[in-house]
Design a protein around this motif. Structure first.
Motif, short mmCIF file in Angstrom:
data_model
loop_
_atom_site.label_atom_id
_atom_site.label_comp_id
_atom_site.label_asym_id
_atom_site.label_seq_id
_atom_site.Cartn_x
_atom_site.Cartn_y
_atom_site.Cartn_z
N THR A 1 0.84 -1.19 0.00
CA THR A 1 0.00 0.00 0.00
C THR A 1 0.88 1.24 0.00
O THR A 1 0.59 2.21 -0.70
CB THR A 1 -0.93 0.00 1.22
N LYS B 1 1.88 10.55 -3.33
CA LYS B 1 1.65 10.99 -1.96
C LYS B 1 2.93 11.03 -1.13
O LYS B 1 2.99 11.76 -0.15
CB LYS B 1 0.63 10.09 -1.26
N TRP C 1 0.93 4.30 -2.69
CA TRP C 1 0.87 5.72 -2.33
C TRP C 1 2.01 6.49 -3.00
O TRP C 1 1.83 7.59 -3.48
CB TRP C 1 0.95 5.91 -0.83
#
Length: 87
Positions: free
Chosen positions: A30, A39, A34
């Motif tokens: 994950t 991010k 991102w």
């Protein structure tokens, strides 16, 4: 020819995907998603492993970067396979 890994343990401002995952309580994959979504800024080590900057992780954790704010989890109103009966 044997590779000698570089010891990054002295760099407390650099985190592995697993360390970032533990902070956010998510899988390291994950964290990679991102990063691909922009991010988190990341870089690769000489061994081709991803690393993240702790300052950016802290900023994201506090919801101050990229307009990210923590959203509380809510259960869906209807579960799959469950039928609601109205009288």
């Amino acid at each position: 020819m044997q590779r000698n890994p570089i010891d990054l343990s002295g760099y407390k401002d650099i985190l592995t995907p697993a360390e970032v995952g533990r902070i956010f309580r998510v899988d390291p994959k994950t964290v990679t998603r991102w990063a691909k979504a922009g991010k988190l800024t990341w870089f690769r080590t000489l061994g081709n492993q991803r690393r993240y900057y702790k300052s950016e992780v802290d900023t994201l954790l506090n919801g101050q970067d990229h307009g990210v704010t923590a959203q509380p989890f809510t259960w869906p109103k209807h579960s799959v396979g469950v039928e609601t009966v109205t009288p």
